[in-house]
Design an enzyme around this catalytic site. Structure first.
Site, PDB file in Angstrom:
ATOM      1  N   GLU A 185      10.927   1.832   9.617  1.00 25.14           N
ATOM      2  CA  GLU A 185      11.932   2.903   9.291  1.00 25.14           C
ATOM      3  C   GLU A 185      10.931   4.175   9.604  1.00 25.14           C
ATOM      4  OE1 GLU A 185      13.064   2.064   5.389  1.00 25.14           O
ATOM      5  OE2 GLU A 185      15.009   0.736   5.897  1.00 25.14           O
TER       6      GLU A 185
ATOM      7  N   GLU B 165       9.697  16.414  15.182  1.00 25.18           N
ATOM      8  CA  GLU B 165      10.056  16.384  13.742  1.00 25.18           C
ATOM      9  C   GLU B 165       8.899  17.289  12.963  1.00 25.18           C
ATOM     10  OE1 GLU B 165       8.639  12.699  11.096  1.00 25.18           O
ATOM     11  OE2 GLU B 165      10.736  12.926  10.718  1.00 25.18           O
TER      12      GLU B 165
ATOM     13  N   CYS C  77      13.389  11.852   5.393  1.00 26.85           N
ATOM     14  CA  CYS C  77      13.646  11.528   6.884  1.00 26.85           C
ATOM     15  C   CYS C  77      15.070  11.828   7.357  1.00 26.85           C
ATOM     16  CB  CYS C  77      13.089  10.073   7.117  1.00 26.85           C
ATOM     17  SG  CYS C  77      14.247   9.078   6.168  1.00 26.85           S
TER      18      CYS C  77
ATOM     19  N   LYS D  57       0.790  -1.178  -0.093  1.00 22.67           N
ATOM     20  CA  LYS D  57       0.016   0.125  -0.029  1.00 22.67           C
ATOM     21  C   LYS D  57       0.850   1.272  -0.072  1.00 22.67           C
ATOM     22  CE  LYS D  57      -1.888   2.447   3.251  1.00 22.67           C
ATOM     23  NZ  LYS D  57      -1.742   3.878   2.483  1.00 22.67           N
TER      24      LYS D  57
HETATM   25  N1  LIG Z   1      13.206   5.918   8.248  1.00 31.40           N
HETATM   26  C1  LIG Z   1      12.700   6.230   7.162  1.00 31.40           C
HETATM   27  O1  LIG Z   1      13.601   5.771   6.329  1.00 31.40           O
HETATM   28  C2  LIG Z   1      11.723   7.217   6.710  1.00 31.40           C
HETATM   29  C3  LIG Z   1      11.780   7.271   5.344  1.00 31.40           C
HETATM   30  C4  LIG Z   1      10.672   8.375   4.781  1.00 31.40           C
HETATM   31  C5  LIG Z   1       9.675   8.617   5.885  1.00 31.40           C
HETATM   32  N2  LIG Z   1       9.838   8.503   7.074  1.00 31.40           N
HETATM   33  C6  LIG Z   1       8.836   9.012   7.874  1.00 31.40           C
HETATM   34  O2  LIG Z   1       7.545   9.232   7.608  1.00 31.40           O
HETATM   35  C7  LIG Z   1       6.845  10.360   7.920  1.00 31.40           C
HETATM   36  C8  LIG Z   1       6.343  10.959   6.565  1.00 31.40           C
HETATM   37  O3  LIG Z   1       5.478  10.075   5.917  1.00 31.40           O
HETATM   38  P1  LIG Z   1       4.012   9.773   6.136  1.00 31.40           P
HETATM   39  O4  LIG Z   1       3.417  11.039   6.385  1.00 31.40           O
HETATM   40  O5  LIG Z   1       3.323   9.253   5.042  1.00 31.40           O
HETATM   41  O6  LIG Z   1       3.901   8.947   7.517  1.00 31.40           O
HETATM   42  P2  LIG Z   1       2.591   8.278   8.119  1.00 31.40           P
HETATM   43  O7  LIG Z   1       2.834   7.447   9.057  1.00 31.40           O
HETATM   44  O8  LIG Z   1       1.420   9.358   8.131  1.00 31.40           O
HETATM   45  O9  LIG Z   1       1.955   7.138   6.823  1.00 31.40           O
HETATM   46  C9  LIG Z   1       2.752   6.365   6.166  1.00 31.40           C
HETATM   47  C10 LIG Z   1       2.091   5.142   5.663  1.00 31.40           C
HETATM   48  O10 LIG Z   1       1.447   4.555   6.641  1.00 31.40           O
HETATM   49  C11 LIG Z   1      -0.153   4.555   6.412  1.00 31.40           C
HETATM   50  N3  LIG Z   1      -0.753   4.462   7.758  1.00 31.40           N
HETATM   51  C12 LIG Z   1      -1.128   5.601   8.330  1.00 31.40           C
HETATM   52  N4  LIG Z   1      -1.775   5.178   9.635  1.00 31.40           N
HETATM   53  C13 LIG Z   1      -2.018   3.727   9.583  1.00 31.40           C
HETATM   54  C14 LIG Z   1      -2.277   2.810  10.249  1.00 31.40           C
HETATM   55  N5  LIG Z   1      -2.790   2.961  11.422  1.00 31.40           N
HETATM   56  N6  LIG Z   1      -2.268   1.389   9.861  1.00 31.40           N
HETATM   57  C15 LIG Z   1      -1.716   1.234   8.709  1.00 31.40           C
HETATM   58  N7  LIG Z   1      -1.087   1.992   7.819  1.00 31.40           N
HETATM   59  C16 LIG Z   1      -0.989   3.234   8.202  1.00 31.40           C
HETATM   60  C17 LIG Z   1      -0.367   5.689   5.433  1.00 31.40           C
HETATM   61  O11 LIG Z   1      -1.665   5.690   4.779  1.00 31.40           O
HETATM   62  C18 LIG Z   1       0.844   5.588   4.494  1.00 31.40           C
HETATM   63  O12 LIG Z   1       0.721   4.784   3.548  1.00 31.40           O
HETATM   64  C19 LIG Z   1       7.958  11.193   8.655  1.00 31.40           C
HETATM   65  O13 LIG Z   1       7.762  10.800  10.055  1.00 31.40           O
HETATM   66  C20 LIG Z   1       9.203  10.742   8.048  1.00 31.40           C
HETATM   67  O14 LIG Z   1      10.379  10.791   8.884  1.00 31.40           O
HETATM   68  C21 LIG Z   1      10.932   7.759   7.423  1.00 31.40           C
HETATM   69  N1  LIG Z   2      15.241   4.349   2.677  1.00 36.76           N
HETATM   70  C1  LIG Z   2      15.836   5.400   1.919  1.00 36.76           C
HETATM   71  C2  LIG Z   2      15.604   6.748   2.053  1.00 36.76           C
HETATM   72  C3  LIG Z   2      14.851   7.048   2.887  1.00 36.76           C
HETATM   73  C4  LIG Z   2      14.711   8.361   3.042  1.00 36.76           C
HETATM   74  C5  LIG Z   2      13.682   8.797   4.032  1.00 36.76           C
HETATM   75  O1  LIG Z   2      12.948   9.871   3.771  1.00 36.76           O
HETATM   76  C6  LIG Z   2      17.037   4.798   0.978  1.00 36.76           C
HETATM   77  O2  LIG Z   2      17.855   5.943   0.597  1.00 36.76           O
HETATM   78  O3  LIG Z   2      17.278   3.709   0.778  1.00 36.76           O
END
Ligand SMILES: NC(=O)c1ccc[n+]([C@@H]2O[C@H](COP(=O)([O-])OP(=O)(O)OC[C@H]3O[C@@H](n4cnc5c(N)ncnc54)[C@H](O)[C@@H]3O)[C@@H](O)[C@H]2O)c1
Ligand SMILES: N/C(=C\C=C\C=O)C(=O)O
Length: 496
Positions: A264, A400, A298, A188
């Site tokens: 992640e 964040e 992130c 998803k």
């Molecule tokens: N550590 C990493 O590699 C990494 C990479 C990219 C983004 N992020 C983090 O992601 C966040 C931004 O992305 P976002 O706004 O899409 O995050 P989010 O947690 O709001 O949503 C991420 C995904 O989870 C789904 N989701 C939300 N609630 C859910 C639930 N209760 N059950 C199942 N699925 C659910 C959403 O539909 C979406 O597909 C930031 O905090 C960023 O730091 C982390």
């Molecule tokens: N997981 C990775 C990046 C994550 C970026 C976060 O926003 C990658 O570069 O493999």
């Protein structure tokens, strides 16, 4: 309007459907996909209900016992390369899909997002072919010894849930290794960025991947496709990228079924600039780590610590470069920054812009919304922003924000700044800028984070472990770490 100034010149699909058991499937409920560039409605997206998710999981289960489950690793790897070839062949369509959903600069979509989608499939295709297992020659009481060896097997049906900030990159970062290890998936993408994942389903179908191996469902999180997926009893593992609080919610959802998880999550990353750093390189690097993808990565550094003797000079240099950033349409020449992903996310970022002033920040640059006097005023743009003067415990320095903003603070001693960097609920990345090699090797291991860069930022080798500590994640993916997560191993002991 010229094609330079709008995403509408890109041919976009009127309706984005699920992909279940090798077929595109519509569902009665749909939601609107809105362009963050100009607020225009660009597509309707089907929202999966529990029955759609159940059909996808059942198709994935069945596919485990079909041709895919009997396929040799080399054949599976060849299929992943065919998927990569398919993305390459439709490169411009994937760029258009990413740009339509996110409004990012075209050059970023080309050089980062789509390029990494291809690289992810090729990397894990090759890793799967060379994956080793363990073998031990063991002693035994009778002196005849024994052999202990491990075999790798697929986990089974893997649920994949990804965020909107790097849609194709992060979606394929999970899909590729899951398939490389012989699993089937129900994936998803974020509701904010459905387009490239839908295109990928076409490419996977056309590459000849058997029906049911890759299933795509669209929808939201709680009480929608995401939750239906995490709570489905026949899912064997969940790999998730997103906010830390969502990770916690998902962990509760899978707890009763004891499912394996890989998370992640969020970050509040630091950059630290020592006085002995290459000044221009550090300024350029911190500009990248603060404002790439409108700060929606992130790994971005929302906290910047600069040694006091160069603090004023560094802030002045950052201010000048930040105010010179070109904010605009995705296809404009030399555009540096596009909009945020949505009006909702922009409201969140702007709430921190206001909070910073309330907390006593000096707004060195930005702090508001750019005015274009055209359709972009209906988009989700914000100004790139720099603050100074906040205490370490200010909410804008601890929470964040996930936007184009950083707070710059001075420090005096190495041990002091290490303590301040580590004083965080998060632990994803850190970037250290210094010309002192001994200092780099002394400081880096002391940082509580999954990844530390020295004199660079977001330089990636896909064989390395990627993930965070504390609220930033659970587990590591990348290289053999992905093979370990997406496989079960059985240890077999043969008595000689
Ligand atoms: N550590 C990493 O590699 C990494 C990479 C990219 C983004 N992020 C983090 O992601 C966040 C931004 O992305 P976002 O706004 O899409 O995050 P989010 O947690 O709001 O949503 C991420 C995904 O989870 C789904 N989701 C939300 N609630 C859910 C639930 N209760 N059950 C199942 N699925 C659910 C959403 O539909 C979406 O597909 C930031 O905090 C960023 O730091 C982390
Ligand atoms: N997981 C990775 C990046 C994550 C970026 C976060 O926003 C990658 O570069 O493999």
């Amino acid at each position: 309007m010229s094609s330079l100034n709008s995403t509408s010149s890109v041919h976009l699909r009127p309706q984005l459907r699920h992909f279940i058991n090798g077929e595109f499937v519509a569902s009665a409920k749909t939601f609107r996909n809105i362009s963050p560039v100009d607020g225009k409605h660009i597509a309707d997206v089907c929202e999966a209900d529990a029955n759609n998710v159940d059909a996808a999981v059942k198709a994935a289960q069945a596919a485990l016992h079909g041709p895919w489950g009997r396929m040799a690793v080399s054949e599976r790897a060849a299929m992943l390369h065919k998927i990569a070839d398919g993305i390459q062949a439709r490169f411009d369509e994937f760029v258009a899909a990413e740009v339509a959903d996110t409004g990012r600069p075209v050059h970023q979509a080309r050089t980062l997002d789509v390029a990494r989608g291809i690289a992810n499939f090729r990397t894990f295709a090759d890793l799967a072919k060379t994956a080793n297992t363990d073998l031990f020659q063991s002693e035994s009481a009778d002196g005849l010894g024994a052999l202990n060896y491990t075999v790798r097997k697929p986990l089974g049906v893997v649920g994949i849930i990804s965020p909107w900030n790097l849609p194709l990159l992060l979606f394929t970062w999970k899909v590729a290794p899951a398939l490389a290890c012989g699993n089937t998936v129900v994936a998803k993408p974020s509701e904010e960025s459905p387009s490239s994942a839908t295109l990928l389903a076409e490419v996977i179908r056309d590459a000849g991947v058997p029906p049911g191996v890759f299933n795509l469902i669209h929808g939201f999180g709680g009480n929608s496709a995401g939750e239906f997926l995490t709570r489905h009893p026949d899912i064997d593992a969940i790999t998730f990228t997103g906010e830390s609080k969502t990770g916690s919610t998902i962990m509760k959802a899978v707890a009763d079924g004891m499912k394996e998880v890989s998370f992640e999550l969020g970050g509040k990353n630091a950059a630290v600039v020592f006085a002995d750093a290459d000044f221009d390189a550090a300024v350029a690097g911190v500009m990248r780590s603060s404002f790439t993808n409108s700060g929606q990565v992130c790994l971005c550094s929302e906290r910047v610590y600069v040694e006091r003797s160069i603090f004023d000079r560094f802030v002045a240099a950052m201010k000048e470069k930040t105010q010179a950033l070109k904010i605009g349409y995705p296809a404009e020449d030399n555009v540096d920054m596009g909009p945020l992903i949505s009006h909702g996310h922009r409201d969140k970022v702007l709430s921190y812009y206001r909070l910073a002033v309330e907390e006593g920040a000096t707004v060195v640059a930005g702090g508001g919304i750019p005015t274009f006097n055209d359709e972009r005023d209906d988009g989700a743009y914000v100004q790139p922003t720099i603050w100074t003067g906040l205490p370490d415990d200010a909410r804008c320095v601890t929470e964040e924000i996930f936007g184009p903003v950083c707070h710059i603070a001075p420090f005096d001693r190495e041990d002091e700044v290490i303590g301040r960097i580590n004083d965080s609920d998060y632990g994803l990345t850190c970037a250290i800028w210094t010309s002192d090699l001994k200092r780099a090797h002394r400081v880096a291991p002391q940082i509580e984070a999954g990844l530390v860069w020295v004199n660079t930022w977001y330089l990636r080798d896909l064989r390395t472990p990627f993930g965070g500590v504390k609220q930033s994640g659970l587990g590591r993916e990348g290289g053999r770490y992905s093979l370990d997560f997406y496989s079960e191993v059985t240890n077999i002991c043969i008595k000689l």
